[in-house]
Scaffold this motif. Structure first.
Motif, PDB file in Angstrom:
ATOM      1  N   SER A 202       0.847  -1.070   0.037  1.00 44.50           N
ATOM      2  CA  SER A 202       0.103   0.064  -0.084  1.00 44.50           C
ATOM      3  C   SER A 202       0.834   1.174  -0.090  1.00 44.50           C
ATOM      4  CB  SER A 202      -1.121  -0.084   1.133  1.00 44.50           C
ATOM      5  OG  SER A 202      -1.770   1.115   1.199  1.00 44.50           O
ATOM      6  N   THR A 203       0.658   2.229  -0.982  1.00 44.35           N
ATOM      7  CA  THR A 203       1.358   3.364  -1.006  1.00 44.35           C
ATOM      8  C   THR A 203       0.480   4.565  -1.100  1.00 44.35           C
ATOM      9  OG1 THR A 203       3.138   4.595  -2.511  1.00 44.35           O
ATOM     10  CG2 THR A 203       1.377   3.175  -3.704  1.00 44.35           C
ATOM     11  N   VAL A 204       1.160   5.777  -0.464  1.00 49.25           N
ATOM     12  CA  VAL A 204       0.401   6.823  -0.711  1.00 49.25           C
ATOM     13  C   VAL A 204       0.578   7.530  -1.865  1.00 49.25           C
ATOM     14  CG1 VAL A 204       2.459   8.455   0.058  1.00 49.25           C
ATOM     15  CG2 VAL A 204       0.245   8.888   1.106  1.00 49.25           C
ATOM     16  N   GLY A 205       1.333   6.910  -2.910  1.00 52.72           N
ATOM     17  CA  GLY A 205       1.563   7.423  -4.242  1.00 52.72           C
ATOM     18  C   GLY A 205       2.665   8.133  -4.418  1.00 52.72           C
ATOM     19  N   LEU A 206       3.864   7.490  -4.453  1.00 50.65           N
ATOM     20  CA  LEU A 206       5.189   8.290  -4.626  1.00 50.65           C
ATOM     21  C   LEU A 206       5.317   7.695  -6.173  1.00 50.65           C
ATOM     22  CD1 LEU A 206       7.353   7.401  -1.656  1.00 50.65           C
ATOM     23  CD2 LEU A 206       5.737   9.439  -2.125  1.00 50.65           C
ATOM     24  N   VAL A 207       5.197   8.732  -7.095  1.00 46.41           N
ATOM     25  CA  VAL A 207       4.910   8.266  -8.589  1.00 46.41           C
ATOM     26  C   VAL A 207       6.408   7.928  -9.000  1.00 46.41           C
ATOM     27  CG1 VAL A 207       4.899   9.348 -10.634  1.00 46.41           C
ATOM     28  CG2 VAL A 207       3.073  10.100  -8.843  1.00 46.41           C
ATOM     29  N   SER A 225      -3.538   4.769  -1.474  1.00 47.52           N
ATOM     30  CA  SER A 225      -4.305   5.457  -0.541  1.00 47.52           C
ATOM     31  C   SER A 225      -4.557   6.784  -1.214  1.00 47.52           C
ATOM     32  CB  SER A 225      -3.410   5.612   0.647  1.00 47.52           C
ATOM     33  OG  SER A 225      -3.187   4.594   1.251  1.00 47.52           O
ATOM     34  N   LEU A 226      -5.716   7.105  -1.549  1.00 42.03           N
ATOM     35  CA  LEU A 226      -6.160   8.236  -2.466  1.00 42.03           C
ATOM     36  C   LEU A 226      -6.902   9.302  -1.769  1.00 42.03           C
ATOM     37  CD1 LEU A 226      -6.114   8.891  -5.627  1.00 42.03           C
ATOM     38  CD2 LEU A 226      -8.297   8.224  -5.681  1.00 42.03           C
ATOM     39  N   HIS A 227      -8.089   9.013  -1.052  1.00 37.58           N
ATOM     40  CA  HIS A 227      -8.617   9.929   0.046  1.00 37.58           C
ATOM     41  C   HIS A 227      -9.252  10.988  -0.519  1.00 37.58           C
ATOM     42  CE1 HIS A 227      -6.527   7.059   2.652  1.00 37.58           C
ATOM     43  NE2 HIS A 227      -5.503   7.519   2.612  1.00 37.58           N
ATOM     44  N   ALA A 228      -8.806  11.416  -1.810  1.00 39.17           N
ATOM     45  CA  ALA A 228      -9.499  12.707  -2.418  1.00 39.17           C
ATOM     46  C   ALA A 228      -9.290  12.514  -3.913  1.00 39.17           C
ATOM     47  CB  ALA A 228      -8.801  13.947  -1.918  1.00 39.17           C
ATOM     48  N   GLU A 248      -0.482  13.217 -12.304  1.00 32.16           N
ATOM     49  CA  GLU A 248       0.897  12.310 -12.524  1.00 32.16           C
ATOM     50  C   GLU A 248       0.784  10.948 -11.996  1.00 32.16           C
ATOM     51  OE1 GLU A 248       4.522  14.047 -11.022  1.00 32.16           O
ATOM     52  OE2 GLU A 248       3.914  16.036 -11.873  1.00 32.16           O
ATOM     53  N   LEU A 249      -0.004  10.815 -10.749  1.00 32.74           N
ATOM     54  CA  LEU A 249      -0.307   9.654 -10.089  1.00 32.74           C
ATOM     55  C   LEU A 249      -1.314   8.882 -10.783  1.00 32.74           C
ATOM     56  CD1 LEU A 249      -0.117   7.868  -7.656  1.00 32.74           C
ATOM     57  CD2 LEU A 249      -2.228   9.319  -6.515  1.00 32.74           C
ATOM     58  N   MET A 250      -2.346   9.275 -11.450  1.00 34.01           N
ATOM     59  CA  MET A 250      -3.152   8.538 -12.405  1.00 34.01           C
ATOM     60  C   MET A 250      -2.538   8.027 -13.583  1.00 34.01           C
ATOM     61  SD  MET A 250      -5.469   8.442 -10.169  1.00 34.01           S
ATOM     62  CE  MET A 250      -6.691   7.246 -11.059  1.00 34.01           C
ATOM     63  N   ALA A 251      -1.583   8.941 -14.214  1.00 34.64           N
ATOM     64  CA  ALA A 251      -1.052   8.227 -15.193  1.00 34.64           C
ATOM     65  C   ALA A 251       0.131   7.243 -15.071  1.00 34.64           C
ATOM     66  CB  ALA A 251      -0.112   9.674 -16.142  1.00 34.64           C
ATOM     67  N   ALA A 252       0.606   7.215 -14.041  1.00 35.04           N
ATOM     68  CA  ALA A 252       1.553   6.164 -13.470  1.00 35.04           C
ATOM     69  C   ALA A 252       0.825   4.710 -13.316  1.00 35.04           C
ATOM     70  CB  ALA A 252       2.438   6.600 -12.352  1.00 35.04           C
ATOM     71  N   LEU A 253      -0.470   5.182 -12.613  1.00 41.78           N
ATOM     72  CA  LEU A 253      -1.163   3.906 -12.487  1.00 41.78           C
ATOM     73  C   LEU A 253      -1.886   3.243 -13.598  1.00 41.78           C
ATOM     74  CD1 LEU A 253      -2.963   5.337  -9.125  1.00 41.78           C
ATOM     75  CD2 LEU A 253      -1.003   3.495  -9.424  1.00 41.78           C
ATOM     76  N   ARG A 254      -2.321   4.227 -14.434  1.00 47.66           N
ATOM     77  CA  ARG A 254      -2.817   3.738 -15.839  1.00 47.66           C
ATOM     78  C   ARG A 254      -1.883   3.107 -16.599  1.00 47.66           C
ATOM     79  NH1 ARG A 254      -7.852   5.322 -16.647  1.00 47.66           N
ATOM     80  NH2 ARG A 254      -8.699   7.064 -15.206  1.00 47.66           N
ATOM     81  N   ALA A 255      -0.644   3.391 -16.469  1.00 50.40           N
ATOM     82  CA  ALA A 255       0.491   2.808 -17.272  1.00 50.40           C
ATOM     83  C   ALA A 255       1.059   1.378 -16.310  1.00 50.40           C
ATOM     84  CB  ALA A 255       1.596   3.579 -17.447  1.00 50.40           C
ATOM     85  N   TYR A 256       0.493   1.182 -15.334  1.00 52.81           N
ATOM     86  CA  TYR A 256       1.002   0.167 -14.478  1.00 52.81           C
ATOM     87  C   TYR A 256       0.672  -1.169 -14.967  1.00 52.81           C
ATOM     88  CZ  TYR A 256       2.567  -2.018 -10.051  1.00 52.81           C
ATOM     89  OH  TYR A 256       3.390  -2.535  -9.358  1.00 52.81           O
ATOM     90  N   PRO A 257       1.671  -2.211 -15.071  1.00 61.64           N
ATOM     91  CA  PRO A 257       1.404  -3.426 -15.582  1.00 61.64           C
ATOM     92  C   PRO A 257       0.683  -4.485 -14.995  1.00 61.64           C
ATOM     93  CG  PRO A 257       3.715  -3.281 -15.358  1.00 61.64           C
ATOM     94  CD  PRO A 257       2.821  -1.951 -14.587  1.00 61.64           C
TER      95      PRO A 257
END
Ligand code: SAH
Length: 363
Positions: A202-207, A225-228, A248-257
């Motif tokens: 679980s991550t807070v989102g370190l891109v 952990s999104l929260h907003a 940036e976070l969502m772009a990294a997640l959309r590209a996540y394999p």
């Protein structure tokens, strides 16, 4: 070898936390073939053995060298508390006297271990007690793995730890190298042999580290952990959002394999009047549209130091319903171990362990 520690009187090599390759290198230095390293790996991690004398399939000369030159440390169990819901919280002491908490959660006949990754945390999320404690230090890979080995010692006959979640104290991706090394040992068939689907980071989102993890090929479940769902609100609740905004976070997640049939989990702690309004649910659904994901709603665990309130059950249900009608799969996580401060965000050591300046830690 990086993991040198000082034992009572002289320096020995600490083996717990070393990878298979490092143990193979180590036995090679003793003139032994690499399969001896594999045996050592199994003794330390699969069997949890700490005494070289007991490693009877190793040659006597190698055992004698290891007794002289190496050691296998372990966390010390300092305290255990049991919640009315069966959740157990352990206070472990590290070799340097630092303390961490690890939680064991029984659920439908299976135990989930919630592991800590750091002493304290540098991310300072506005509603998290670990965050309020500040950052003390990273855990070593051996200390992360050892939480599972130490918990195993505490189990009753017939009990097994089925799931591992990296959701205790600290931010796994802030302690990237030790986390990945520990996970490699926890997943390794000759180590603790956990199936990837039973392990969640679980991550807070370190891109940058999400991208690194994606490229590493390490296969575990990812929770964020999104929260907003807007930068304006997330900047306030999760300060690291100012550095890595949602785009940036969502772009990294959309590209996540993502392996097939796997989804990213989004954790969303619900706080009354802050992020639990109908428009928050709509924004969230919009943000997540088209992403293979599920949302895990966590009604806030309250504490005097936390300046937010837990919404009523009615509001939580309405939020879930709103996501569902927008086609987003959402579950509500029941709080576990609240009465012993073992619930999400409640882990904190209050014995004056000195924390470091948060900004400096992340610099
Ligand atoms: N640093 C990682 C790992 C911690 S996981 C991360 O942020 O994902 C712990 C989860 O509990 C996180 O989703 C965190 O945001 C959440 N949490 C923190 N404080 C909480 C609280 N008071 N009530 C409910 N959830 C909380």
């Amino acid at each position: 070898m990086t993991a040198l520690v000082t034992s009572k009187v002289r320096t020995t090599i600490e083996l717990k936390g070393l990878s298979l390759e490092e143990l193979e290198e180590l036995v090679a230095l003793c003139g032994e073939p690499s399969y001896r390293g594999r045996q050592l790996f199994q003794w330390i991690y699969a069997r949890g053995c700490r005494r070289f004398e007991e490693m009877t399939d190793l040659p006597a000369a190698l055992r004698a060298t290891l007794v002289e030159e190496a050691s296998i440390g372990a966390l010390t169990c300092l305290d255990k508390q049991v919640s009315s819901d069966g959740t157990r919280k352990y206070l472990f002491g590290c070799a340097d006297g630092r303390k961490i908490e690890t939680v064991l959660i029984p659920d439908e006949g299976r135990l989930t271990a919630c592991l800590s990754i750091q002493v304290g945390c540098a991310l300072a999320c506005a509603f998290c007690l670990t965050g309020m404690m500040g950052f003390v230090r990273h855990l070593h890979a051996g200390e992360i793995v050892d939480q599972v080995l130490a918990l195993r010692e505490e189990l009753s006959p017939g009990e097994r730890i089925g799931n591992l979640v990296l959701m205790g104290m600290g931010e796994p991706l802030h302690n990237y190298d030790a986390t990945v090394k520990a996970l490699t040992i926890l997943l390794h068939p000759l180590g603790l042999a956990y199936p990837p689907r039973r392990v969640t980071l679980s991550t807070v989102g370190l891109v940058p580290e999400i991208k690194r993890l994606a490229a590493s090929g390490l296969d575990v479940n990812l929770a964020v952990s999104l929260h907003a769902a807007t930068d304006e609100l997330r900047d306030r609740l999760v300060p690291i959002n100012r550095r890595y905004p949602l785009k940036e976070l969502m772009a990294a997640l959309r590209a996540y394999p993502l392996p097939s049939r796997r989804r990213i989990t989004f954790e969303y702690t619900l706080m009354e009047g802050v992020n639990d309004r109908p428009e928050d649910a709509r924004e969230l659904a919009r943000l997540l549209r088209g992403l293979r994901c599920k949302v895990n709603l966590l009604p806030l665990n309250e504490a005097p130091a936390i300046p937010f309130r837990r919404p009523s059950r009615h509001r939580v249900d309405a939020f879930q319903q709103s996501l569902k009608s927008a086609g987003i799969f959402a579950t509500i996580r029941e709080s576990r171990g609240w009465d012993i401060s073992a619930a999400c965000g409640m882990l904190a050591i209050n014995d004056g362990q000195k924390s470091l300046d948060t900004a400096a830690c992340l610099a």
